[in-house]
Design a protein around this motif. Structure first.
Motif, short mmCIF file in Angstrom:
data_model
loop_
_atom_site.label_atom_id
_atom_site.label_comp_id
_atom_site.label_asym_id
_atom_site.label_seq_id
_atom_site.Cartn_x
_atom_site.Cartn_y
_atom_site.Cartn_z
N VAL A 248 0.95 -1.16 0.45
CA VAL A 248 0.14 -0.22 0.07
C VAL A 248 0.77 1.20 -0.37
O VAL A 248 0.82 2.15 -0.71
CB VAL A 248 -1.15 0.14 1.65
N TYR B 126 -5.34 2.57 4.22
CA TYR B 126 -4.84 3.03 2.91
C TYR B 126 -4.78 4.78 3.64
O TYR B 126 -4.13 4.93 2.80
CB TYR B 126 -6.32 2.98 1.93
N ASP C 62 -9.20 -2.63 -3.28
CA ASP C 62 -9.27 -3.59 -2.45
C ASP C 62 -10.84 -4.90 -2.80
O ASP C 62 -12.07 -4.38 -2.94
CB ASP C 62 -9.98 -2.79 -0.99
N ALA D 276 -7.92 5.03 -2.30
CA ALA D 276 -8.86 3.27 -2.71
C ALA D 276 -9.40 3.59 -3.68
O ALA D 276 -11.00 4.17 -3.39
CB ALA D 276 -8.60 2.57 -1.74
N HIS E 253 -11.45 8.54 -1.96
CA HIS E 253 -11.92 6.87 -1.95
C HIS E 253 -12.94 6.57 -2.35
O HIS E 253 -14.13 7.62 -2.40
CB HIS E 253 -12.71 6.65 -0.60
N LYS F 125 -9.90 0.68 5.87
CA LYS F 125 -9.73 2.06 5.50
C LYS F 125 -8.49 2.52 5.41
O LYS F 125 -8.33 3.53 5.36
CB LYS F 125 -11.25 2.27 5.16
#
Ligand code: NAD
Length: 337
Positions: free
Chosen positions: A76, A98, A84, A105, A134, A95
């Protein structure tokens, strides 16, 4: 060259890895798995650097004769973006990892919408995900519904969508879901979660969905009724849908009567793993009664979200706009039947 980490190398993760490798602007930085199995073996055979998703289980890989590069945190940290593809609910618990490494992500549809800033479908809302941290690629069924709703909504306007989703009971490799012999309204309450999920992409579309589960593994099948804002001719709708690269209008002459022959067709045309990345819409099912449009479509649950993940990677990294990304993904993967 974007360095892409893939955390979770199962049904979706392994397909995303191969699709990443096919892109001229991306490379697989590595894949992370919790335990050694045949997929870990094939990841190594394909030359993907293997990482241990659970650090203290690394020795289990060594016992199986598989060398791991290190813990998932190293992967990562080194990557520009992480996909993911862990089982539903695990993505949310990843989460924090990340965020710790400031790595954007991409999550999958098994996660709740609130895991991400944006729920994503390339055809419908690519721009919303540009530079987001995200992003959640919506589920196979929501992807299938969104790809169809987008052109109909833009061209005719939609008053209401009613969809019944006949869902496969499990993927071919999910032996834990069977043996099975039943037909379940699932959920028995209405609407199923799919309608609200479509609203994460199209907040203003009025949609009701009902779900069933059947003892099949090949594909999902949707029965759709869309009330449009004006009366339309079925031939015009077919022409509109035929212009969309990620919609495959099954010609009547192909004599494809179900998911079995669709998968056989995918194998015959040389698709990897027999994948069907496109919605498969039976052309002769596209019918209209005034403002009401009807059709059947089959959705290959294991693969339709794969090109969407590739586009999501370009969106979050700001590497391309929607048209450029979708065209590149389609060309490199060979999308469009
Ligand atoms: P899967 O079970 O086939 O693969 C998940 C992989 O993640 C497995 O290799 C598993 O060993 C690994 N894993 C488990 N825990 C982990 C952890 N803590 N860290 C890293 N890896 C871990 O699952 P899948 O079908 O690929 O589903 C992944 C996601 O994609 C889910 O959110 C699912 O809802 C979604 N999705 C699945 C499908 C489908 O039909 N299979 C379709 C669309 C979206």
């Amino acid at each position: 060259m974007l360095q892409v980490a893939i955390n979770g190398y199962g049904t979706i993760g392994k397909r995303v890895a191969d699709a990443v490798r096919a892109q001229p602007d991306m490379a697989v930085a590595g894949v992370a798995k919790t335990r050694p199995n045949f997929e870990a073996e094939t990841a190594v055979e394909r030359g993907y650097p293997l990482y241990a998703a659970v650090a203290d289980r690394a020795e289990r890989f060594a016992e199986a004769g598989l060398e791991v590069e290190g813990p998932v945190a190293d992967l990562v940290a080194a990557a520009d973006v992480v996909v993911d593809a862990t089982p539903s609910g695990i993505g949310a618990s990843n989460k924090e990892l990340y965020q710790e490494y400031d790595t954007p992500a991409i999550y999958q549809g098994g996660e709740d919408a609130d895991v991400a800033d944006v729920s994503f479908n390339a055809r419908s809302n690519y721009a919303d995900a540009i530079d987001a941290e995200h992003v959640r690629v919506v589920s196979c069924n929501t992807t299938g519904l969104s790809r169809l709703i987008a052109p109909l909504s833009e061209t005719y306007g939609i008053e209401k969508v009613r969809a019944t989703l006949v869902r496969r009971g499990g993927d071919p490799g999910q032996t834990s879901r069977g043996p099975i012999n039943d037909i379940l309204p699932d959920p028995v309450t209405i609407p199923s979660h799919h309608g609200p999920d479509v609203n994460t992409i199209f907040p203003d579309v009025d949609i009701d969905t009902m779900g069933l589960k059947v003892p099949a593994t090949l594909m999902h099948t949707h029965s759709l009724n869309v009330t449009l804002e004006s009366a339309v001719d079925a031939a015009d709708v077919r022409d509109l849908l035929a212009e969309e690269d990620r919609l495959f209008l099954i010609p009547e002459t192909f004599d494809i009567d179900g998911a079995g022959k669709l998968k056989e067709y995918a194998d015959d045309v040389g698709r990897p793993r027999g994948d069907l990345w496109e919605n498969c819409i039976w052309a002769e099912s596209v019918s209209t009664e005034g403002r009401d449009l009807y059709c059947f479509q089959a959705i290959h649950q294991e693969s339709d979200v794969v090109p969407e993940n590739i586009d999501a990677i370009r969106a979050v990294t700001g590497a391309a706009d929607a048209a450029e990304s979708v065209a590149r993904t389609n060309e490199t993967m060979g999308i469009g039947l």
